[in-house]
Design a protein around this motif. Sequence first.
Motif, short mmCIF file in Angstrom:
data_model
loop_
_atom_site.label_atom_id
_atom_site.label_comp_id
_atom_site.label_asym_id
_atom_site.label_seq_id
_atom_site.Cartn_x
_atom_site.Cartn_y
_atom_site.Cartn_z
N ALA A 1 0.91 -1.16 -0.03
CA ALA A 1 -0.07 -0.09 -0.17
C ALA A 1 0.80 1.32 0.04
O ALA A 1 0.52 2.33 -0.80
CB ALA A 1 -0.76 -0.09 1.18
N LEU A 2 2.04 1.36 0.85
CA LEU A 2 2.79 2.48 0.72
C LEU A 2 3.56 2.57 -0.40
O LEU A 2 3.52 3.78 -0.83
CB LEU A 2 3.82 2.31 1.91
CG LEU A 2 3.26 2.14 3.35
CD1 LEU A 2 4.47 2.07 4.58
CD2 LEU A 2 2.12 3.03 3.86
N SER A 3 3.97 1.68 -1.23
CA SER A 3 4.64 1.66 -2.52
C SER A 3 3.53 2.53 -3.33
O SER A 3 4.07 3.46 -4.15
CB SER A 3 4.83 0.39 -2.92
OG SER A 3 6.13 -0.38 -2.17
N THR B 1 7.55 2.38 -7.18
CA THR B 1 8.10 1.90 -8.44
C THR B 1 8.40 3.06 -9.34
O THR B 1 8.92 2.66 -10.53
CB THR B 1 7.03 1.03 -9.07
OG1 THR B 1 5.99 1.67 -9.64
CG2 THR B 1 6.86 -0.41 -8.21
N LYS B 2 7.81 4.24 -9.16
CA LYS B 2 7.92 5.36 -10.07
C LYS B 2 8.52 6.58 -9.27
O LYS B 2 8.23 7.53 -9.08
CB LYS B 2 6.63 5.81 -10.38
CG LYS B 2 5.84 4.67 -11.17
CD LYS B 2 4.35 5.28 -11.53
CE LYS B 2 3.48 4.13 -12.18
NZ LYS B 2 2.11 4.67 -12.69
N MET B 3 9.98 6.07 -9.31
CA MET B 3 10.89 7.44 -8.45
C MET B 3 10.93 8.46 -9.37
O MET B 3 11.13 9.94 -8.76
CB MET B 3 12.24 6.71 -8.37
CG MET B 3 12.21 5.48 -7.26
SD MET B 3 11.89 6.19 -5.56
CE MET B 3 13.51 7.04 -5.24
N ALA C 1 9.41 1.37 -12.89
CA ALA C 1 10.73 0.29 -12.68
C ALA C 1 10.30 -1.12 -12.63
O ALA C 1 9.22 -1.45 -12.04
CB ALA C 1 11.57 0.71 -11.46
N PRO C 2 10.86 -1.99 -12.95
CA PRO C 2 10.67 -3.40 -12.72
C PRO C 2 10.64 -3.83 -11.27
O PRO C 2 11.39 -3.37 -10.54
CB PRO C 2 11.81 -4.05 -13.55
CG PRO C 2 12.88 -3.19 -13.56
CD PRO C 2 12.52 -1.84 -13.67
N GLN D 1 9.97 -6.16 -4.33
CA GLN D 1 11.38 -5.73 -4.45
C GLN D 1 11.61 -4.75 -5.79
O GLN D 1 11.36 -5.50 -6.92
CB GLN D 1 12.20 -7.15 -4.60
CG GLN D 1 13.68 -6.90 -4.63
CD GLN D 1 14.50 -8.23 -4.98
OE1 GLN D 1 13.63 -9.29 -4.63
NE2 GLN D 1 15.64 -8.25 -5.08
N VAL D 2 12.05 -3.76 -5.89
CA VAL D 2 12.15 -2.69 -6.77
C VAL D 2 13.47 -2.54 -7.35
O VAL D 2 14.49 -2.49 -6.45
CB VAL D 2 11.43 -1.23 -6.30
CG1 VAL D 2 11.42 -0.35 -7.62
CG2 VAL D 2 10.08 -1.55 -6.14
N PHE D 3 13.72 -2.75 -8.64
CA PHE D 3 15.14 -2.56 -9.18
C PHE D 3 15.16 -1.16 -9.90
O PHE D 3 14.62 -0.85 -10.77
CB PHE D 3 15.32 -3.63 -10.29
CG PHE D 3 15.11 -5.09 -9.80
CD1 PHE D 3 16.32 -5.45 -8.81
CD2 PHE D 3 14.15 -5.73 -9.72
CE1 PHE D 3 15.99 -6.74 -8.51
CE2 PHE D 3 14.00 -7.06 -9.29
CZ PHE D 3 15.02 -7.51 -8.70
#
Length: 454
Positions: free
Chosen positions: A284-286, A341-343, A348-349, A365-367
């Motif tokens: 949820a935080l991501s 995932t969207k810095m 991002a994958p 686990q974001v790369f």
Amino acid sequence: MNKGIKVLNIFLGSKARRGWPSPFYDYDARAKEWISRLDELKSQLPVEFMNYVISTMDEVNRLEREIDNSIDAIFVYILTSESTRFTYLASKRIADLGYDYIHKYGGYGIPTVYVIDLYGGDISGLPLVEDLEKTSRRFLIISSNDIGEIFKALRVIYAIKMLNSSKILVITRREANPAKYLSPQYVGLVKQRFGVSLEYVDYSDVKALYDEVDMDAAEKLAKKVMEKALEVREPSKSEIVKAAAIYLSLKKLLEKHGANALAIDCLGWLEYGKVEMPTTPCLALSLLNDEGYVAACEADVHSALTMLVFRYLAGRASFISDPVVDVAENAVIHCHCTAPTKMDGEAAPYVIRNHADSGDGVGLQVFMREGVDVTVAKFIEGLNEMVVSVGKTLGNVNIDRGCRTKVKVSVPDARKYLCGYKGGLHRVLAYGNHLTALEDLSRLMGFKLTLEGV
């Protein structure tokens, strides 16, 4: 939430027998050039300009009537430097006007930015810096004709305005340690320094909203998250659906309270056992950070404040992390299970994992991209200091020890970083080098900026 800023632009110029650029300079025409160029910035930032071309002290004094609580900043463009010293004296008087008006940002004067128009305002503008420093005025000085430099300063003003209208929900229990952030003294300190409101929310309020979630909507969201993943490792589909439902309930909570940020005592959620929650809030935080909110774990209000700064100063999501210092590689690895995932707006994958600390729930686990400039910062205890470092991403660490997302970042000197470490466990990472912007923000808001690892 009011998202626009209102700026009073003052263009100072006069003619004298001797001065820069020349005794015959048409400062009115130059002011019109600036005004035309400034109007182009309205497509990049929500800003309203009030423009005045001023050439006498009487006109300067009459400006006092134009200053009220709708003005978010004063920009002073010094177009000429003359033997009468008009632009120098007028600039000092305007500093007093902005300072004397007790403004809404923590009782400070209205933020004032001086712009030296090159080969015109230099002789008046440069001595002004020392004079204003002696009187402890909070101001910025720009010596450039590049409109991009004006935009950067406007972005700082915008960040201050948005902080002033921000609200952080602190989700915990009254008897828990993070409740210290809810004392009247601390709530007042945050409001006084940043204009940010803190509001307490009990776990039971989140659980009540979770019980009302449309589980069909949660299942659709879970399916979307799974389809975009490189892989689903530990969690079952049903666990991911529950994690999606937590996201929907937290988003509803933010909307219900008119808040744009939250700091949730997620470890307490797992440990207290007094409120039965279905899964961890990591996913949820991501997702909330991807969507434009600020969502901090472990009820870390200091990090949430830092994340708000990055959201409005840089226009980007940021990553709250546990730092791991590697002195051999001169690097710090930033780890957590709540990475966006969207810095930088681009997805991002990622791999869908469980929460590493507990082995339960759902986290990503974001790369992150390699070779990206990053800024890492955090407000520390007392909120009168921010620690900051800049570096470059060196790659992702893909091992199962520690939190799921692990991005390695260069530092100038890891040993100095380690030996000088302070301010509690977390740090906040954002793409881009924002050191200059943070320096400007610290000058206007009155906090100390301390470089780490140098």
